[in-house]
Structures are given as C-alpha cells and as structure tokens.
Write an enzyme that holds these catalytic residues in place. Structure first.
Site, mmCIF file in Angstrom:
data_model
loop_
_atom_site.group_PDB
_atom_site.id
_atom_site.type_symbol
_atom_site.label_atom_id
_atom_site.label_comp_id
_atom_site.label_asym_id
_atom_site.label_seq_id
_atom_site.Cartn_x
_atom_site.Cartn_y
_atom_site.Cartn_z
ATOM 1 N N CYS A 20 -3.310 -10.188 -7.816
ATOM 2 C CA CYS A 20 -2.950 -10.614 -6.478
ATOM 3 C C CYS A 20 -3.242 -12.089 -6.209
ATOM 4 O O CYS A 20 -2.571 -12.952 -6.756
ATOM 5 C CB CYS A 20 -3.583 -9.712 -5.436
ATOM 6 S SG CYS A 20 -2.644 -9.703 -3.916
ATOM 7 N N ARG A 42 3.012 -8.826 6.038
ATOM 8 C CA ARG A 42 2.325 -8.433 4.803
ATOM 9 C C ARG A 42 3.036 -7.247 4.161
ATOM 10 O O ARG A 42 3.590 -6.375 4.853
ATOM 11 C CB ARG A 42 0.876 -8.023 5.087
ATOM 12 C CG ARG A 42 -0.034 -9.165 5.482
ATOM 13 C CD ARG A 42 -1.490 -8.739 5.489
ATOM 14 N NE ARG A 42 -2.057 -8.613 4.166
ATOM 15 C CZ ARG A 42 -2.418 -9.643 3.401
ATOM 16 N NH1 ARG A 42 -2.247 -10.869 3.854
ATOM 17 N NH2 ARG A 42 -2.935 -9.479 2.199
ATOM 18 N N HIS A 46 -3.820 -3.784 -6.894
ATOM 19 C CA HIS A 46 -5.261 -3.585 -6.692
ATOM 20 C C HIS A 46 -5.560 -2.097 -6.854
ATOM 21 O O HIS A 46 -4.721 -1.311 -7.224
ATOM 22 C CB HIS A 46 -5.620 -3.919 -5.240
ATOM 23 C CG HIS A 46 -5.544 -5.345 -4.853
ATOM 24 N ND1 HIS A 46 -6.486 -6.263 -5.228
ATOM 25 C CD2 HIS A 46 -4.662 -6.004 -4.056
ATOM 26 C CE1 HIS A 46 -6.166 -7.437 -4.688
ATOM 27 N NE2 HIS A 46 -5.090 -7.292 -3.971
HETATM 28 N N1 GLN Z 1 -3.914 -14.102 0.163
HETATM 29 C C1 GLN Z 1 -2.845 -13.668 -0.668
HETATM 30 C C2 GLN Z 1 -1.700 -13.040 0.098
HETATM 31 O O1 GLN Z 1 -1.871 -12.671 1.167
HETATM 32 C C3 GLN Z 1 -3.383 -12.681 -1.714
HETATM 33 C C4 GLN Z 1 -3.909 -11.436 -1.084
HETATM 34 C C5 GLN Z 1 -4.678 -10.563 -2.072
HETATM 35 O O2 GLN Z 1 -5.292 -10.995 -3.054
HETATM 36 N N2 GLN Z 1 -4.703 -9.273 -1.777
HETATM 37 O O3 GLN Z 1 -0.649 -12.896 -0.389
#
Ligand code: GLN
Length: 257
Positions: free
Chosen positions: A94, A128, A195
């Site tokens: 990520c 998101r 993840h």
């Molecule tokens: N901050 C990054 C995003 O929002 C990665 C997020 C994460 O590692 N879960 O895309």
C-alpha cells in the site's frame, strides 16, 4: 541452517492494518524449514548496502507518515536499485508500494517522491477504495494462484505501458478501480495494495518470497521449500475471499455532488 536477512524499511512510520504481521509469518515459515530470519529496521538516514539484505519490506501508512519519510526513501533509490540488481527480493504494501514507484500525489496535492524501483506513479482520488479483495495471479508460468486481502487507499496507481501487474482483480478495486489490475511485479520485486496482513492468509506468497530470498543468500536455483499443513491459513484465505465476493469494491467517503 541459513539466516535470511530482511531489511524492514521505516517500521515505526509505515505499519498500518497489522502489516508488521507479515514479518512474523516470514520468520515462522522460515523456522519451520530450519532457517532463521534476522530482521533489521532501516530508518531515515540509514544507507542500504547492495548485498546486505535478501529481502526488503515496506508496509503501508497514511499520507502524513508517507510525507515524513518520502524524501528519505527517494534518497535511498540507488541503494535499493543496487540491492535488487544484486538479486534481493522486495515486498511493498500500500503506502510503501506507492513509494516504490516514482511519486505519490497525496490528497493535499503534494507530490511525495518515491524511489522509482517500480514502473508506476500514484495520484490520490476524492474517495477511498476500501474493502476485501480477491486476485488471480501467476508469478511462475502455469502456476495460477489467488491472493485475498483487504484494501484501503485514496491512491490510484497507474502502471507504465508494458509493466506487469501482480494480478487480475476478481473482486475489489485494485490499482485504480478501473484497469482490473492490482499491484505490480518486476522480477523479484512486488508491490500490492493488499493488507490484512497479506501473508498469513496467502502462505504461498510468503513461501515464494522466502524462496527468492534463500536463492539470493545461497546463490544458485530457487530452493523448493517443503510444504506445510496450512489448514488455518487456508481457512483465513477462504473467509477473506468470501468477503471479497460478497462485498468487495465499494467506495467510501462523500458522494460527489
Ligand atoms: N496513504 C495512502 C493512500 O491513501 C496509502 C494508504 C495505506 O497504506 N493504506 O492511498
């Protein structure tokens, strides 16, 4: 017995959604085959010697933490490239995956430099992409596998023309919610949005990484690791894959007017 040397980049900054659990799985699975693992934290300002590590790992993080370490990660580009050219394996998850590319433009519009190890760039979107994910992948020709995990990212990652994704999205968003691709693979270097942590529910990928790391440590062909029972791991994979089927691929955050 062989000692596998793992370099863990920024463990105090990039470690969300239990990403540190990936280290525990690699250590345990190596020990089941009579090998030990030595994990070294790589912090801001530390140099990376080309032959020092067999596997380099970097976890995920929020935009704020990424902004704190991105200039340092970019300054490690030559060291990381030399380590990969020397045959070390890499796993980036990520936020770490995003900074293995050229840059991540975050939600505030700031362009965070990456180390350019992977042929890609990332731009944060308005909403998101969250949920369980199921992928189909084939790291070794003819060896089709599935990967199950959890994604939560604002970033949309765009692979360069001709770049190899890690897998095809069966359920979920993946790199950008449109291309149907997830992650990126360049030789022994892998980046992914998954993840969970990733490796407890995908033991075959943990073994693939351990084999690459052992081949670097010992030289010569990829060692075949003796299979483990993996009953619990298979159940965890099935539960995660089921969730992805039922509800993967839903957007979060404000609905655009
Ligand atoms: N901050 C990054 C995003 O929002 C990665 C997020 C994460 O590692 N879960 O895309």
């Amino acid at each position: 017995m062989t000692t596998i040397r793992i370099g863990h980049l920024y463990p105090d900054y990039l470690n969300i959604y239990a990403d540190r659990g990936n280290m525990a799985v690699l250590t345990w699975r190596a020990a089941q085959r009579g090998h030990s693992v030595e994990v070294t934290a790589i912090e801001p300002g530390d140099a990376i010697a080309a032959t020092r590590f067999d596997l380099l790992y970097v976890g995920g993080g929020q935009d704020r933490e990424q902004a704190l370490i991105a200039p340092d990660m970019a300054s490690k580009a030559a060291g990381l490239r030399a380590a990969v050219e020397d045959g070390a394996a890499v796993l980036g998850v990520c936020g770490g995956y995003q900074l293995l590319g050229r840059f991540y433009r975050d939600r505030a519009g700031a362009e965070l430099p990456g180390c350019g190890l992977l042929p890609l760039h990332t731009v944060a979107g308005e909403r998101r992409m969250i949920g369980d994910v199921l992928l189909e992948c084939e790291l070794e020709l003819g060896d089709q596998r599935t990967l199950a995990g959890f994604e939560s990212h604002a970033g949309r990652t765009y692979l360069d023309e001709g770049a190899e994704p890690l897998g095809r999205v069966v359920h979920g968003f993946g790199n950008d919610g449109e291309s149907g691709c997830e992650g990126c693979r360049a030789g022994r270097a892998i980046g992914t949005y998954l993840h969970g942590p990733l490796l407890p529910r995908n033991p075959w990928l943990a073994d693939w990484l351990l084999s690459q790391a052992l081949a670097h440590r010992l030289g010569g062909d990829l060692p075949q690791l003796e299979p483990l029972e993996d009953e619990l791991e298979a159940q965890a994979h099935a539960v995660s894959a089921g969730r992805a089927r039922d509800r993967g691929g839903r957007m979060a955050g404000r609905r655009p007017r």
